[in-house]
Design a protein around this motif. Structure first.
Motif, mmCIF file in Angstrom:
data_model
loop_
_atom_site.group_PDB
_atom_site.id
_atom_site.type_symbol
_atom_site.label_atom_id
_atom_site.label_comp_id
_atom_site.label_asym_id
_atom_site.label_seq_id
_atom_site.Cartn_x
_atom_site.Cartn_y
_atom_site.Cartn_z
ATOM 1 N N LYS A 5 -8.977 12.807 -6.170
ATOM 2 C CA LYS A 5 -9.532 11.697 -6.939
ATOM 3 C C LYS A 5 -8.587 10.510 -6.842
ATOM 4 C CE LYS A 5 -7.546 12.954 -11.377
ATOM 5 N NZ LYS A 5 -7.755 13.154 -12.784
ATOM 6 N N VAL A 39 -6.542 7.481 -8.365
ATOM 7 C CA VAL A 39 -5.837 7.166 -9.598
ATOM 8 C C VAL A 39 -6.423 5.883 -10.179
ATOM 9 C CG1 VAL A 39 -3.588 6.477 -10.507
ATOM 10 C CG2 VAL A 39 -3.735 8.247 -8.753
ATOM 11 N N GLU A 40 -6.578 5.832 -11.483
ATOM 12 C CA GLU A 40 -7.065 4.618 -12.138
ATOM 13 C C GLU A 40 -5.884 3.857 -12.725
ATOM 14 O OE1 GLU A 40 -10.361 5.118 -14.803
ATOM 15 O OE2 GLU A 40 -11.232 6.685 -13.542
ATOM 16 N N ASP A 73 -5.052 -0.133 -14.176
ATOM 17 C CA ASP A 73 -5.522 -1.490 -14.507
ATOM 18 C C ASP A 73 -4.436 -2.474 -14.089
ATOM 19 O OD1 ASP A 73 -6.153 -3.943 -15.681
ATOM 20 O OD2 ASP A 73 -6.628 -3.073 -17.642
ATOM 21 N N ARG A 74 -4.738 -3.313 -13.134
ATOM 22 C CA ARG A 74 -3.733 -4.229 -12.576
ATOM 23 C C ARG A 74 -3.200 -5.239 -13.582
ATOM 24 N NH1 ARG A 74 -5.505 -7.114 -7.634
ATOM 25 N NH2 ARG A 74 -3.621 -8.309 -7.928
ATOM 26 N N THR A 111 -5.744 3.883 -3.882
ATOM 27 C CA THR A 111 -6.560 3.036 -3.026
ATOM 28 C C THR A 111 -5.625 2.192 -2.158
ATOM 29 O OG1 THR A 111 -6.614 1.200 -4.586
ATOM 30 C CG2 THR A 111 -8.338 2.888 -4.825
ATOM 31 N N GLN A 114 -3.964 -0.289 -4.328
ATOM 32 C CA GLN A 114 -2.887 0.265 -5.146
ATOM 33 C C GLN A 114 -1.621 0.504 -4.317
ATOM 34 O OE1 GLN A 114 -5.188 3.535 -6.656
ATOM 35 N NE2 GLN A 114 -5.587 2.484 -8.604
#
Length: 134
Positions: free
Chosen positions: A7, A9-10, A12-13, A72, A75
């Motif tokens: 998966k 990773v999430e 928030d920038r 991503t 990222q």
């Protein structure tokens, strides 16, 4: 047999936790040197339009090297921003110091925290300034 699913990773920038701050410790640096280094790092994050927290989070996930936690492409770039900020901080902090080998520690921490939050507990060593020409 079930294979773990990869998966992304999430992160928030733009997330900036309250009380989070950059820290820099450099051999022989004055308070002004440290301030100059921190300000240089802040400029890197500002120009990249990313929070220092998002950048260090991406860099930390890369260090984990967990095949089940994928970053991503964007990222991966954010991790590079953390390393660019690290480099900018040490260069700026040492810009008015004599040339030579320096050890330093660039990190994030929360106000009142006992240890940095980025997981990088090893001091780095670098050469700063121009070598003397004889």
């Amino acid at each position: 047999m079930t294979t773990p699913k990869q998966k992304f990773v999430e992160i928030d920038r733009h997330y900036r936790p309250p009380g989070l701050r950059l820290t820099l410790d450099v051999d022989g640096a004055t308070a002004q040197d440290i301030e100059r280094g921190i300000n240089a790092a802040k400029r890197v994050f500002l120009l990249a339009e990313i929070s220092s927290y998002a950048a260090v989070s991406a860099a930390s996930y890369m260090d984990l090297d967990d095949p089940n936690l994928q970053l991503t492409d964007q990222q991966h770039e954010w991790a590079g921003v953390w390393w660019d900020a690290d480099e900018a901080a040490i260069e700026a902090a040492c810009s008015e110091m004599p040339a030579g080998e320096k050890t330093y520690f660039f990190s994030l921490t929360w106000d009142g925290a006992a240890i940095p939050v980025n997981g990088q507990y090893i001091r780095s060593t670098t050469w700063v300034g121009k070598e003397k020409q004889e």
